[in-house]
Design an enzyme around this catalytic site. Sequence first.
Site, short mmCIF file in Angstrom:
data_model
loop_
_atom_site.label_atom_id
_atom_site.label_comp_id
_atom_site.label_asym_id
_atom_site.label_seq_id
_atom_site.Cartn_x
_atom_site.Cartn_y
_atom_site.Cartn_z
N ASP A 1 0.83 -1.21 0.00
CA ASP A 1 0.00 0.00 0.00
C ASP A 1 0.86 1.26 0.00
OD1 ASP A 1 0.87 -0.82 2.56
OD2 ASP A 1 -0.45 0.64 3.49
N GLU A 2 0.29 2.31 -0.52
CA GLU A 2 0.83 3.68 -0.38
C GLU A 2 2.33 3.77 -0.72
OE1 GLU A 2 -1.97 5.48 3.09
OE2 GLU A 2 -0.50 4.02 3.74
C1 ACM Z 1 -3.66 1.24 4.53
O1 ACM Z 1 -4.52 1.67 5.32
N1 ACM Z 1 -2.65 2.02 4.17
C2 ACM Z 1 -3.72 -0.10 3.98
#
Ligand code: ACM
Length: 530
Positions: free
Chosen positions: A339-340
């Site tokens: 993620d991110e």
């Molecule tokens: C997330 O909340 N960055 C998966």
Amino acid sequence: MQLHHMINGIISSRLLYGLIIVCLISSCAQKEIIPKDLLKETLIPIPVSMEAAGLSFEVTDRTVIYTSGDYEFLDHFIREVKLLSGLNIDVAPMSTSRDDGGIYLILKKIDNPNDEAYELEITPKHILIHANTERGLFYGIQSLRQMMPKELESATQISDPILIASGKIIDYPRFGYRGAMLDISRHFFGIPVIKKYIDYLAKYKMNTLHLHLSDDQGWRIEIKSRPKLTEVGSLTAVGGGKGGYLSQNDYKEIVRYAQSKYVTIIPEIDMPGHTNAALVAYPELNCNQKDPYPKPYTGMKVGFSTLCTSNPAVYDFLDDVIRELASMTPGAYIHIGGDESHATKKNDYIAFINKVQAIVSKYGKKTIGWDDISAASLSDDAIAQHWSDKNKAIAAVEQNAKVLMSPATRTYLDMQYDSTTPFGLHWAAYIELDSAYIWDPGKYIDGVHEEDIVGLESPLWSETIDNLDKIEYLAFPRIIGHAEIGWSPQEKRNWTEYKTRLAKHESRLIEMGIDFYRSSLIARDSISSQ
Ligand code: ACM
């Protein structure tokens, strides 16, 4: 004559008293069966079907548990009953007769083939728990526990009789994956807290604990071939907290404990972003020219760190990490985060995820990642965990991958209930109990259908929480609503009914010692009027 009559009178009244006393001791008179209504029980998750018979089974000193297995959960249950009642319940090998006073744990093929299904039949004479597997028996016992006096939860002895409402329960889960995630990176939580969380999950028939083991603020799992990860990378936490990590022995102990409660541990190493702590330990994995030697990070910002995806040494590193993690993880999945990764170029990100999936598979495991990973080529057995962007979940399904539902606006337990919640965040939403409960995972995203979904997970990020009380306050009671979404059929779930059931169930949470949020939405008035 009169004397003779008098003596006879004394003898016969003594006989009568004697008889009464003998009768009381030996219960020669038919014991009164006390009525009890199964439909008044406040089971969470609500079972698939419950049929009340209006009577009850009493747990007494003659109660015997018959079983053909040697189950750890049974020893635990017997201990709990002893603490509740003072009664020593005997265990005996399974018999074909169904003796009065027996609780029978019977493995056999039941109508529903699901390996978590169970049937619970209660009559004044006996209790039968039928299941296809030992795990099903465990869930039968969890339901039975919730039908026992709430003091079972606090190991408090009571003097009232222990009566279980008679009737029949048929039960099986909607989804096979019913999980929670605990972030032990932003703040570190060790064995006692993790075991307690596992206890809670198991009581509500949740079967997976995803541990977020690494992030910018701290690396929390010992990797023997890369010792600096913990020697250096574990020393920090958000806000200057003291950090910490799980040794491999700690992790194995948690895995074993979870197995005893039918909970699978899924370890997450977040990558290629969220890696500042790893880069502090091994700066050679970084190719950021501006900041070749990253400093330990204790803030809350996200999206600034990345492994150097073009450097072969990064894949040697990940091979070591995933190999060691896989070797102590009996569950089928390794979570690779994903993620991110805002500091990773898109094409680099895609190539990276593809390579890491191959490493996971080389060590006999399957990949889970946050739904961002659907930008890469997902293997058919991969799972994308939906948290934010519905299109990313759809992209995963289009590749035949499965989706795990954790929409931040419904399931993120670190989101505050409202603006007065003393800790937690609200970047996704304020999530009151109704908002956490009233949604259907199978209809939440157009293009992601029931059969595409493995289940539901409730993540708890720990930027703002550093102890068990705060974990409990944010998790409860939303998490047990999520447990019900994951287990119970959609058509059995109804907010108006649930908030009354939860109002009654709250007394059980109190007995468990859980520091839960007392929502004003809960229909507590309904309790006194019944
Ligand atoms: C997330 O909340 N960055 C998966």
